[in-house]
Design a protein around this motif. Structure first.
Motif, PDB file in Angstrom:
ATOM      1  N   ALA A 183      14.523  14.249   6.939  1.00 25.88           N
ATOM      2  CA  ALA A 183      15.404  14.429   8.094  1.00 25.88           C
ATOM      3  C   ALA A 183      16.618  13.510   8.042  1.00 25.88           C
ATOM      4  O   ALA A 183      17.742  13.946   8.302  1.00 25.88           O
ATOM      5  CB  ALA A 183      14.624  14.184   9.392  1.00 25.88           C
ATOM      6  N   PHE A 184      16.411  12.247   7.710  1.00 20.32           N
ATOM      7  CA  PHE A 184      17.490  11.267   7.785  1.00 20.32           C
ATOM      8  C   PHE A 184      18.143  10.969   6.440  1.00 20.32           C
ATOM      9  O   PHE A 184      19.307  10.590   6.395  1.00 20.32           O
ATOM     10  CB  PHE A 184      16.968   9.965   8.392  1.00 20.32           C
ATOM     11  N   LEU A 185      17.396  11.130   5.348  1.00 23.71           N
ATOM     12  CA  LEU A 185      17.904  10.733   4.031  1.00 23.71           C
ATOM     13  C   LEU A 185      18.027  11.892   3.057  1.00 23.71           C
ATOM     14  O   LEU A 185      18.607  11.736   1.977  1.00 23.71           O
ATOM     15  CB  LEU A 185      16.981   9.673   3.412  1.00 23.71           C
ATOM     16  N   ALA A 186      17.455  13.050   3.412  1.00 23.00           N
ATOM     17  CA  ALA A 186      17.464  14.223   2.528  1.00 23.00           C
ATOM     18  C   ALA A 186      16.872  13.894   1.154  1.00 23.00           C
ATOM     19  O   ALA A 186      17.400  14.284   0.121  1.00 23.00           O
ATOM     20  CB  ALA A 186      18.875  14.798   2.383  1.00 23.00           C
ATOM     21  N   LEU A 187      15.764  13.160   1.172  1.00 29.05           N
ATOM     22  CA  LEU A 187      15.037  12.853  -0.060  1.00 29.05           C
ATOM     23  C   LEU A 187      13.561  13.208   0.135  1.00 29.05           C
ATOM     24  O   LEU A 187      13.011  13.044   1.222  1.00 29.05           O
ATOM     25  CB  LEU A 187      15.151  11.368  -0.418  1.00 29.05           C
ATOM     26  N   SER A 188      12.928  13.645  -0.943  1.00 34.61           N
ATOM     27  CA  SER A 188      11.514  14.049  -0.872  1.00 34.61           C
ATOM     28  C   SER A 188      10.629  12.926  -1.391  1.00 34.61           C
ATOM     29  O   SER A 188      10.061  13.008  -2.472  1.00 34.61           O
ATOM     30  CB  SER A 188      11.285  15.331  -1.682  1.00 34.61           C
ATOM     31  N   ALA A 189      10.495  11.855  -0.605  1.00 35.05           N
ATOM     32  CA  ALA A 189       9.731  10.691  -1.045  1.00 35.05           C
ATOM     33  C   ALA A 189       8.250  11.005  -1.213  1.00 35.05           C
ATOM     34  O   ALA A 189       7.559  10.359  -2.009  1.00 35.05           O
ATOM     35  CB  ALA A 189       9.906   9.539  -0.061  1.00 35.05           C
ATOM     36  N   ASN A 190       7.729  11.999  -0.478  1.00 29.57           N
ATOM     37  CA  ASN A 190       6.287  12.264  -0.569  1.00 29.57           C
ATOM     38  C   ASN A 190       5.882  12.848  -1.910  1.00 29.57           C
ATOM     39  O   ASN A 190       4.698  12.962  -2.210  1.00 29.57           O
ATOM     40  CB  ASN A 190       5.822  13.166   0.580  1.00 29.57           C
ATOM     41  N   CYS A 191       6.863  13.212  -2.743  1.00 27.01           N
ATOM     42  CA  CYS A 191       6.540  13.620  -4.116  1.00 27.01           C
ATOM     43  C   CYS A 191       5.926  12.461  -4.904  1.00 27.01           C
ATOM     44  O   CYS A 191       5.313  12.669  -5.946  1.00 27.01           O
ATOM     45  CB  CYS A 191       7.794  14.112  -4.840  1.00 27.01           C
ATOM     46  N   ALA A 192       6.129  11.228  -4.402  1.00 28.27           N
ATOM     47  CA  ALA A 192       5.631  10.045  -5.111  1.00 28.27           C
ATOM     48  C   ALA A 192       4.265   9.606  -4.601  1.00 28.27           C
ATOM     49  O   ALA A 192       3.830   8.493  -4.883  1.00 28.27           O
ATOM     50  CB  ALA A 192       6.635   8.895  -4.979  1.00 28.27           C
ATOM     51  N   ARG A 193       3.559  10.462  -3.894  1.00 28.86           N
ATOM     52  CA  ARG A 193       2.236  10.074  -3.393  1.00 28.86           C
ATOM     53  C   ARG A 193       1.241   9.872  -4.539  1.00 28.86           C
ATOM     54  O   ARG A 193       0.399   8.973  -4.482  1.00 28.86           O
ATOM     55  CB  ARG A 193       1.717  11.145  -2.435  1.00 28.86           C
ATOM     56  N   CYS A 194       1.336  10.690  -5.566  1.00 28.20           N
ATOM     57  CA  CYS A 194       0.357  10.637  -6.658  1.00 28.20           C
ATOM     58  C   CYS A 194       0.902   9.974  -7.914  1.00 28.20           C
ATOM     59  O   CYS A 194       0.135   9.537  -8.762  1.00 28.20           O
ATOM     60  CB  CYS A 194      -0.123  12.051  -7.004  1.00 28.20           C
ATOM     61  N   HIS A 195       2.226   9.963  -8.058  1.00 28.44           N
ATOM     62  CA  HIS A 195       2.834   9.423  -9.279  1.00 28.44           C
ATOM     63  C   HIS A 195       4.294   9.138  -8.992  1.00 28.44           C
ATOM     64  O   HIS A 195       4.840   9.593  -7.984  1.00 28.44           O
ATOM     65  CB  HIS A 195       2.718  10.431 -10.431  1.00 28.44           C
ATOM     66  N   ASP A 196       4.940   8.385  -9.862  1.00 23.99           N
ATOM     67  CA  ASP A 196       6.369   8.151  -9.701  1.00 23.99           C
ATOM     68  C   ASP A 196       7.097   9.495  -9.641  1.00 23.99           C
ATOM     69  O   ASP A 196       6.756  10.440 -10.354  1.00 23.99           O
ATOM     70  CB  ASP A 196       6.911   7.334 -10.882  1.00 23.99           C
ATOM     71  N   HIS A 197       8.104   9.564  -8.765  1.00 24.76           N
ATOM     72  CA  HIS A 197       8.876  10.793  -8.597  1.00 24.76           C
ATOM     73  C   HIS A 197       9.457  11.216  -9.937  1.00 24.76           C
ATOM     74  O   HIS A 197      10.012  10.399 -10.672  1.00 24.76           O
ATOM     75  CB  HIS A 197      10.006  10.545  -7.586  1.00 24.76           C
ATOM     76  N   LYS A 198       9.348  12.493 -10.252  1.00 22.41           N
ATOM     77  CA  LYS A 198       9.762  12.957 -11.574  1.00 22.41           C
ATOM     78  C   LYS A 198      11.275  13.118 -11.715  1.00 22.41           C
ATOM     79  O   LYS A 198      11.783  13.249 -12.822  1.00 22.41           O
ATOM     80  CB  LYS A 198       9.064  14.281 -11.897  1.00 22.41           C
ATOM     81  N   PHE A 199      11.995  13.157 -10.597  1.00 25.40           N
ATOM     82  CA  PHE A 199      13.432  13.388 -10.676  1.00 25.40           C
ATOM     83  C   PHE A 199      14.253  12.283 -10.000  1.00 25.40           C
ATOM     84  O   PHE A 199      15.295  11.906 -10.496  1.00 25.40           O
ATOM     85  CB  PHE A 199      13.780  14.737 -10.034  1.00 25.40           C
ATOM     86  N   ASP A 200      13.778  11.804  -8.868  1.00 24.26           N
ATOM     87  CA  ASP A 200      14.543  10.815  -8.111  1.00 24.26           C
ATOM     88  C   ASP A 200      13.956   9.418  -8.283  1.00 24.26           C
ATOM     89  O   ASP A 200      12.776   9.273  -8.614  1.00 24.26           O
ATOM     90  CB  ASP A 200      14.563  11.202  -6.624  1.00 24.26           C
ATOM     91  N   PRO A 201      14.762   8.380  -8.045  1.00 21.86           N
ATOM     92  CA  PRO A 201      14.314   7.002  -8.294  1.00 21.86           C
ATOM     93  C   PRO A 201      13.381   6.476  -7.200  1.00 21.86           C
ATOM     94  O   PRO A 201      13.697   5.518  -6.487  1.00 21.86           O
ATOM     95  CB  PRO A 201      15.630   6.226  -8.344  1.00 21.86           C
ATOM     96  N   ILE A 202      12.223   7.106  -7.067  1.00 26.85           N
ATOM     97  CA  ILE A 202      11.248   6.712  -6.047  1.00 26.85           C
ATOM     98  C   ILE A 202       9.897   6.482  -6.720  1.00 26.85           C
ATOM     99  O   ILE A 202       9.166   7.433  -7.010  1.00 26.85           O
ATOM    100  CB  ILE A 202      11.115   7.800  -4.953  1.00 26.85           C
ATOM    101  N   PRO A 203       9.555   5.252  -6.996  1.00 25.92           N
ATOM    102  CA  PRO A 203       8.246   4.978  -7.590  1.00 25.92           C
ATOM    103  C   PRO A 203       7.139   5.122  -6.556  1.00 25.92           C
ATOM    104  O   PRO A 203       7.378   5.042  -5.344  1.00 25.92           O
ATOM    105  CB  PRO A 203       8.371   3.531  -8.076  1.00 25.92           C
ATOM    106  N   THR A 204       5.926   5.326  -7.024  1.00 23.90           N
ATOM    107  CA  THR A 204       4.796   5.493  -6.104  1.00 23.90           C
ATOM    108  C   THR A 204       4.555   4.233  -5.272  1.00 23.90           C
ATOM    109  O   THR A 204       4.039   4.311  -4.156  1.00 23.90           O
ATOM    110  CB  THR A 204       3.526   5.887  -6.888  1.00 23.90           C
ATOM    111  N   ALA A 205       4.973   3.072  -5.780  1.00 23.00           N
ATOM    112  CA  ALA A 205       4.848   1.840  -4.989  1.00 23.00           C
ATOM    113  C   ALA A 205       5.700   1.925  -3.724  1.00 23.00           C
ATOM    114  O   ALA A 205       5.290   1.460  -2.651  1.00 23.00           O
ATOM    115  CB  ALA A 205       5.262   0.634  -5.832  1.00 23.00           C
ATOM    116  N   ASP A 206       6.900   2.532  -3.828  1.00 24.25           N
ATOM    117  CA  ASP A 206       7.748   2.692  -2.647  1.00 24.25           C
ATOM    118  C   ASP A 206       7.085   3.611  -1.626  1.00 24.25           C
ATOM    119  O   ASP A 206       7.159   3.371  -0.411  1.00 24.25           O
ATOM    120  CB  ASP A 206       9.105   3.276  -3.046  1.00 24.25           C
ATOM    121  N   TYR A 207       6.468   4.673  -2.120  1.00 22.54           N
ATOM    122  CA  TYR A 207       5.785   5.603  -1.214  1.00 22.54           C
ATOM    123  C   TYR A 207       4.716   4.864  -0.421  1.00 22.54           C
ATOM    124  O   TYR A 207       4.619   5.005   0.810  1.00 22.54           O
ATOM    125  CB  TYR A 207       5.159   6.754  -2.004  1.00 22.54           C
TER     126      TYR A 207
END
Length: 699
Positions: free
Chosen positions: A221-245
């Protein structure tokens, strides 16, 4: 052969499964600033900075902007864009293009503005009045969040404040005004109205799923990023590691949800937030009173039990307590005497309980909200997302790739306040860009970024990056005013262009109008389409709706039985209200027919831009709906012309916001000759106009 094919399919995923890409190449994470206005050749055309950016790009491609839209076309466009309703006949007949700025100001000040733009935000907030999933429980308090959104947009709450209220309104300094303070609490319903698996028996999995929904909604809603893709592993496309999630998960798992909903499996969200300046104290008084009554009932039950035991002993001895014998054994005389005392005690307890019940304090109204948990926690990283495999915990925090410093989170804080400030920071490169793009999308039919919910690597690049940055920077500088941004945009030449597609050169070079050489034609969404039908039929009720059909139907059902779809509960929900469509019941898995047919947002997802379709089912619904037919009859009765000619012109103006051509007048005359110049014939004519393509499209 099959195994080899599978291996080849999996190979790209394997290659991308390492560390997330670096943030440097992602355009949306770079800082924005006010841009230098480009030089254009046609200096007379631009009215604003926006126009100069648009024209410069067109000239670069050898294209010219369209002519201006006709005055009444523009009037209809701005009415639907700003308040979601057609202009009244008296406005149509008295309109001159010189009045356009005054019309814009009037629409922005209208209470219907918040209804129209509130619905846009509810799409993003995945608003619904049921939990969805296997146990689709009613959210009987969700409507209060809906009404908060309408009020917030009508008072032009600065968007950075809007963010803080929805993520941490309960942690903000209480507003001086009592109603504004309630709104701060109700705003956090944003975190609570999502999909929940209330039938889940594994409470750790339930907690993680709720946090996942809140992470997804907040980041999309606020950032237009799919951070929940990093629930199981580091995000495959965006710079969001699973630690951030899991840093974000710690914030939301350190938050207690006050939803007013419960099941046999999940009772932890049964509580709701007391409203009113003294709401908490009132609720404490109610609970204390209930505790006193509960203790009294225990004492009463003990006395009643002794009385019942004494009765049973007398009955076993052959003595009817109601008919006291003249002669009894001595021991029975004593028991009868004891029973008399006990009966008196029972009567006294009943009197005391009745008096105590009458003196029950009035309970305050309640709403969906949140508060910090008593014991905040840092969430462990779960190996491959499996809650049975916890690894080391990570400190509560935000996304490390975004170049904004998150304030320190104290050991007794959830971190929501710090997260809200981090998102609403003027230095956050995403927040203002995302909001500006959402506003642009609703006014122009397509965002400057074509993927409004994805500013990551898999999203689209902006068509006019300098314009987006310039708007974002000035939006922040000017106080995050959504109304101010909308006013600036609708007064541009770019917004006021014709949607004509006559330019063969432009059609060949830019067939999808990415460069904005013309206005985009827009299909009416489900809500303004239905509202326009009611307005034309003269039955639309513009009164803000307190409550909801879902809440009304659920009141008579015990909290654990408020499952939509059980027994007759679902069938009781109808769309026959004449209030605006934002007040229709929103039930996950069972939307109202017109809403579903005309592409209303899926309330299980963050939806920044709705899909648009043209299907036979839509035509059939408009053709056969009793509700549409009633509105056509209502419109026919509202026609006040003295002659058939005047009435046909009036009908056309009310539906299409313009006078009919000679050919269209003859067509209507022929229709009436066939249908009959009688009330039924006029109703059929109005029904036909309401089904027209011109009525369903904003040009």
């Amino acid at each position: 052969m099959i195994a080899r094919f599978t291996t080849l399919l999996c190979l790209p995923v394997f290659v991308m499964a390492g560390s997330p890409p670096v943030a440097e190449g992602l355009w949306s994470l770079k800082a924005f600033a006010v841009q230098r206005v480009p030089v254009v050749k046609r200096m007379e055309w631009p009215r604003s900075r926006v126009d100069q950016f648009i024209l410069a790009r067109l000239e670069q491609e050898g294209l010219s902007p369209n002519e201006e839209a006709e005055a009444l076309t523009l009037l209809r466009r701005v009415y639907f864009d700003l308040i979601g309703l057609p202009p009244p006949l008296e406005v149509v007949e008295g309109f001159h293009i010189s009045k356009f700025p005054a019309v814009v100001d009037g629409l922005l000040a209208s209470p219907e503005f918040g209804v129209r733009w509130g619905r846009h935000w509810l799409d993003v907030a995945r608003y619904a009045e049921t939990s969805g999933n296997t146990r689709n429980m009613a959210y009987v308090l969700a409507w209060r969040y809906r009404n908060y959104v309408v009020r917030a947009l009508n008072r032009d709450t600065p968007f950075d404040v809007f963010i803080r209220e929805q993520l941490a309104g309960d942690l903000l300094p209480p507003a001086a005004d009592a109603l504004r303070h309630d709104d701060q609490l109700l705003a956090t319903g944003f975190l609570n109205v999502g999909v929940k698996s209330l039938g889940e028996s594994d409470l750790m999995l339930y907690d993680m799923n709720v946090a996942d929904d809140q992470i997804d909604a907040t980041c999309h809603a606020f950032l237009a990023l799919s951070a929940n893709c990093a629930r199981c592993h580091d995000h495959k496309f965006d710079p969001i590691p699973t630690a951030d999630y899991h840093a974000l998960a710690g914030i939301f798992r350190s938050t207690q949800n006050l939803s007013g909903v419960e099941t046999n499996n999940v009772k932890k969200e049964a509580e709701a937030m007391p409203l009113g300046r003294d709401g908490v104290q009132q609720m404490m008084a109610v609970k204390q009173h209930e505790k006193v009554i509960a203790d009294m009932q225990k004492d009463y039950a003990e006395v009643a039990k002794k009385r019942n035991t004494m009765r049973e002993e007398l009955v076993k001895a052959g003595i009817d307590p109601a008919k006291k014998p003249a002669v009894m054994p001595k021991e029975m005389v004593e028991k009868m005497s004891t029973l008399t005392v006990l009966e008196k005690d029972v009567g006294e307890w009943q009197r005391k309980l009745a008096e105590k019940q009458k003196s029950m304090p009035v309970a305050p109204p309640v709403g969906m909200s949140v508060r910090d948990a008593e014991t905040p926690l840092d969430c462990p990283v779960f190996d491959k997302g499996e809650v049975k495999k916890p690894l080391a915990a990570v400190k509560r925090g935000a996304l490390s790739a975004i170049p904004v410093k998150l304030a320190a989170i104290g050991p007794k804080e959830s971190g929501r306040r710090q997260l809200a400030d981090w998102i609403a920071s003027p230095q956050n490169p995403l927040t203002a860009r995302v909001l500006v793009n959402r506003v642009w999308l609703h006014l122009f039919g397509r965002g400057l970024v074509g993927t409004p919910d994805d500013f990551g690597r898999m999203g689209m690049q902006p068509t006019h990056p300098e314009l987006l940055d310039d708007l974002a920077a000035r939006f922040v500088k000017d106080g995050w005013s959504v109304k101010g941004l909308i006013r600036e945009l609708v007064l541009t030449r770019t917004y006021q262009m014709s949607s004509s597609t006559r330019s063969e050169v432009a059609l060949a070079k830019d067939p999808t109008n990415l460069l904005l050489w013309r206005a985009n034609r827009k299909r009416l969404e489900a809500e303004p389409l239905r509202d326009a039908l009611l307005a034309l039929g003269g039955t639309l009720d513009l009164t803000p709706r307190e409550g909801s059909p879902v809440a009304d139907k659920a009141k008579a059902i015990t909290p654990q039985g408020r499952e939509v779809g059980r027994r007759h509960f679902l069938n009781d929900l109808q769309d026959d209200t004449t209030h605006r469509s934002i007040y229709l019941p929103i039930v996950r898995g069972a939307q109202m027919p017109m809403m579903q047919c005309f592409n209303a947002a899926d309330p299980g997802l963050v939806v920044g831009g709705r899909s648009a379709s043209i299907t036979p089912v839509q035509s059939l619904l408009l053709m056969n709906s009793e509700q549409v037919m009633r509105q056509a009859e209502g419109l026919s009765k509202r026609l006040s012309g003295k002659t058939a000619e005047e009435k046909t012109v009036q009908a056309w103006k009310m539906v299409c916001c313009r006078g009919p051509t000679m050919e269209e007048r003859e067509m209507m005359k022929e229709f009436l000759r066939s249908a009959g110049d009688a009330p039924s014939g006029w109703a059929q004519l109005c029904h036909a106009l309401m089904q027209s393509g011109e009525f369903q499209v904003v040009y």
